[in-house]
Design a protein around this motif. Structure first.
Motif, mmCIF file in Angstrom:
data_model
loop_
_atom_site.group_PDB
_atom_site.id
_atom_site.type_symbol
_atom_site.label_atom_id
_atom_site.label_comp_id
_atom_site.label_asym_id
_atom_site.label_seq_id
_atom_site.Cartn_x
_atom_site.Cartn_y
_atom_site.Cartn_z
ATOM 1 N N GLY A 280 4.897 -25.770 13.837
ATOM 2 C CA GLY A 280 4.725 -24.408 14.348
ATOM 3 C C GLY A 280 3.341 -24.188 14.924
ATOM 4 N N ILE A 281 2.322 -24.747 14.287
ATOM 5 C CA ILE A 281 0.951 -24.617 14.803
ATOM 6 C C ILE A 281 0.841 -25.265 16.171
ATOM 7 N N VAL A 282 1.431 -26.457 16.307
ATOM 8 C CA VAL A 282 1.377 -27.178 17.585
ATOM 9 C C VAL A 282 2.126 -26.413 18.672
ATOM 10 N N GLN A 283 3.332 -25.914 18.351
ATOM 11 C CA GLN A 283 4.163 -25.218 19.338
ATOM 12 C C GLN A 283 3.587 -23.861 19.730
ATOM 13 N N GLU A 284 3.077 -23.126 18.735
ATOM 14 C CA GLU A 284 2.648 -21.752 18.979
ATOM 15 C C GLU A 284 1.184 -21.650 19.412
ATOM 16 N N GLU A 285 0.362 -22.632 19.012
ATOM 17 C CA GLU A 285 -1.066 -22.512 19.270
ATOM 18 C C GLU A 285 -1.643 -23.681 20.068
ATOM 19 N N GLY A 286 -0.948 -24.833 20.047
ATOM 20 C CA GLY A 286 -1.449 -25.995 20.771
ATOM 21 C C GLY A 286 -1.893 -27.102 19.831
ATOM 22 N N LEU A 287 -1.841 -28.335 20.323
ATOM 23 C CA LEU A 287 -2.155 -29.502 19.494
ATOM 24 C C LEU A 287 -3.578 -29.484 18.948
ATOM 25 N N LEU A 288 -4.531 -29.096 19.799
ATOM 26 C CA LEU A 288 -5.926 -29.131 19.377
ATOM 27 C C LEU A 288 -6.233 -28.123 18.278
ATOM 28 N N LYS A 289 -5.356 -27.112 18.104
ATOM 29 C CA LYS A 289 -5.583 -26.121 17.053
ATOM 30 C C LYS A 289 -5.416 -26.732 15.657
ATOM 31 N N LEU A 290 -4.848 -27.944 15.588
ATOM 32 C CA LEU A 290 -4.773 -28.642 14.296
ATOM 33 C C LEU A 290 -6.166 -29.008 13.804
ATOM 34 N N TRP A 291 -7.147 -28.971 14.702
ATOM 35 C CA TRP A 291 -8.536 -29.260 14.315
ATOM 36 C C TRP A 291 -9.393 -27.994 14.353
ATOM 37 N N GLN A 292 -8.744 -26.811 14.357
ATOM 38 C CA GLN A 292 -9.512 -25.567 14.357
ATOM 39 C C GLN A 292 -10.232 -25.414 13.031
ATOM 40 N N GLY A 293 -11.543 -25.234 13.082
ATOM 41 C CA GLY A 293 -12.345 -25.162 11.862
ATOM 42 C C GLY A 293 -12.878 -26.512 11.437
ATOM 43 N N ALA A 294 -12.696 -27.549 12.268
ATOM 44 C CA ALA A 294 -13.159 -28.892 11.879
ATOM 45 C C ALA A 294 -14.680 -28.982 11.835
ATOM 46 N N THR A 295 -15.353 -28.256 12.730
ATOM 47 C CA THR A 295 -16.819 -28.335 12.769
ATOM 48 C C THR A 295 -17.453 -27.865 11.462
ATOM 49 N N PRO A 296 -17.125 -26.646 10.963
ATOM 50 C CA PRO A 296 -17.703 -26.268 9.658
ATOM 51 C C PRO A 296 -17.206 -27.152 8.522
ATOM 52 N N ALA A 297 -16.011 -27.743 8.675
ATOM 53 C CA ALA A 297 -15.510 -28.651 7.637
ATOM 54 C C ALA A 297 -16.379 -29.896 7.549
ATOM 55 N N VAL A 298 -16.782 -30.412 8.711
ATOM 56 C CA VAL A 298 -17.669 -31.580 8.721
ATOM 57 C C VAL A 298 -19.036 -31.198 8.148
ATOM 58 N N TYR A 299 -19.555 -30.025 8.547
ATOM 59 C CA TYR A 299 -20.821 -29.551 7.982
ATOM 60 C C TYR A 299 -20.713 -29.460 6.463
ATOM 61 N N ARG A 300 -19.581 -28.916 6.012
ATOM 62 C CA ARG A 300 -19.372 -28.741 4.581
ATOM 63 C C ARG A 300 -19.414 -30.079 3.857
#
Length: 322
Positions: free
Chosen positions: A76-96
Motif C-alpha cells: 500500500g505504501i508503494v502504490q499510494e505513496e511511491g517506492l522511495l517512500k519506503l525510505w521516508q525518515g531514513a536520514t534521521p534513522a541513520v543519525y539515530r
C-alpha cells in the motif's frame, strides 16, 4: 624515541580505542539501517493502525485506516505513496543509529571488560551480560532519543498526506527545529521513557544474546571466531530482541506519534504505563505485538548485517574481535 613520539606511532585504534570503536560501530549500523529500513517503516505504520485511544478521542474517526498485514501495508505504501517512500525518515534513522549504536557498543564493552570483568577463562557470565546489555542499551537510547522521535514522526508524513492533513515537516532539520520550538528541549525527549525501556529490553536480547551465544560456541564447539559463528549468534540475537522489544516498541511508537498541546504534553496518553493499559484494554494483549513479523524480519537481517559488518571492520582495522 620519546613516549609522545611512541604514542603517535601507534595505530589509530590503539591511540583512541573508544573513539575508534564508536566510529566502526556507527559505520556498521548505518549500513544495516539503510538495508532494512523499509521493514522499519512498515512496522511503524502497523503499530499505529487501529489505535483505540484515537477513536475514543474522536481524532480522524471518519478516516480510520483498516488494519492491514505486513505485505499489504508495504504494498500500500508503494502504490499510494511511491517506492522511495519506503525510505521516508531514513536520514534521521541513520543519525539515530550513529549515536545509538556507537554509544551502546562502547558502553557495553567498557562495562564488560572494565566494570564487571570477565571470568578467568575469558567467558562472561550470563547475568553480567544481561546487566551490561540492558545498561548499554538504555544509555545509548537516551542520547539518541531526539533522533528517534524525528524518525517516527517523519515516517508518518506519507500517511498524513493521504488523509488530507497538512505535512508537518519539510525535512530533518525543520523537524528538529519545529519540535524544539513547540515543546522546548523536553519536547525532543518526548517518549524517552518507553524508548529507553524498549532499548534496554532489545539490547538484553541483542547484545546479551550475541555475546553469550558467540562465546558459548567458541568455548564448547569446534567453531572458530569467523563469519559462521557470527551469523549463528546474530540470528539468535535478532529473534530474542524482537520478542522482548516489540511490546515496548509499540508503546514507544504510539507515544511519540500522538498529538501534543502547546506545552508538549500528550493528548492521548499520560505516560508509557497509561499507553500500555489503554492499548491492552482497548485492543487486547496481542495488540502489543502489532508489527512483530516486520520487527523480527527487520531485526534478523539487521543483526546479521550489523554484526558481520562490525566484526569484519574491526578485523580489517586491527581491532580485536567483539
Amino acid at each position: 624515541m620519546s613516549p609522545a613520539e611512541e604514542e603517535k606511532s601507534l595505530p589509530l585504534p590503539e591511540r583512541w580505542p573508544r573513539a575508534s570503536k564508536f566510529a566502526l560501530s556507527a559505520c556498521a549500523a548505518a549500513v544495516a539501517e539503510l538495508v532494512t529500513f523499509p521493514l522499519d517503516l512498515t512496522k511503524t505504520r502497523l503499530q499505529v493502525q487501529g489505535e483505540a485511544a484515537v477513536h475514543r478521542n474522536g481524532a480522524a474517526a471518519s478516516q480510520a485506516v483498516p488494519y492491514r498485514g505486513m505485505l499489504r501495508t508495504a504494498a500500500g505504501i508503494v502504490q499510494e505513496e511511491g517506492l522511495l517512500k519506503l525510505w521516508q525518515g531514513a536520514t534521521p534513522a541513520v543519525y539515530r543509529h550513529i549515536v545509538y549504536s556507537g554509544v551502546r557498543m562502547v558502553a557495553y564493552e567498557h562495562i564488560r571488560d572494565s566494570m564487571l570483568g570477565r571470568s578467568e577463562d575469558k567467558s562472561f557470565p550470563f547475568w553480567k551480560a544481561v546487566i551490561g546489555g540492558m545498561s548499554a542499551g538504555a544509555i545509548g537510547q537516551f542520547f539518541a532519543s531526539p533522533t528517534d522521535l524525528v524518525k517516527v514522526q517523519m515516517q508518518m508524513e506519507g500517511k498524513r498526506k493521504l488523509e488530507g492533513k497538512p505535512l508537518r515537516f519539510r525535512g530533518v532539520h525543520h523537524a528538529f527545529m519545529k519540535i524544539l520550538s513547540e515543546g522546548g528541549i523536553r519536547g525532543l525527549w518526548a517518549g524517552w521513557v518507553p524508548n529507553v525501556q524498549r532499548a534496554a529490553l532489545v539490547n538484553m536480547g541483542d547484545l546479551t544474546t550475541y555475546d553469550s551465544v558467540k562465546h558459548f560456541l567458541l568455548l564448547n564447539t569446534p567453531l572458530v571466531d569467523n563469519s559462521v559463528t557470527h551469523s549463528v549468534a546474530s540470528c539468535c540475537s535478532g529473534l530474542v530482541a524482537a520478542v522482548l522489544g516489540t511490546p515496548a516498541d509499540v508503546v514507544k511508537t504510539r507515544i511519540m506519534n500522538q498529538p501534543r498541546d502547546k506545552q508538549g504534553r500528550g493528548l492521548l496518553y499520560k505516560s508509557s504505563m497509561d499507553c500500555l493499559i489503554q492499548t491492552v484494554q482497548g485492543e487486547g494483549f496481542m495488540s502489543l505485538y502489532k508489527g512483530f513479523i516486520p520487527t523480527w524480519m527487520r531485526m534478523a537481517p539487521w543483526s546479521l548485517v550489523f554484526w558481520l559488518t562490525y566484526e569484519q571492520i574491526r578485523r580489517i582495522c586491527g581491532v580485536s574481535s567483539f
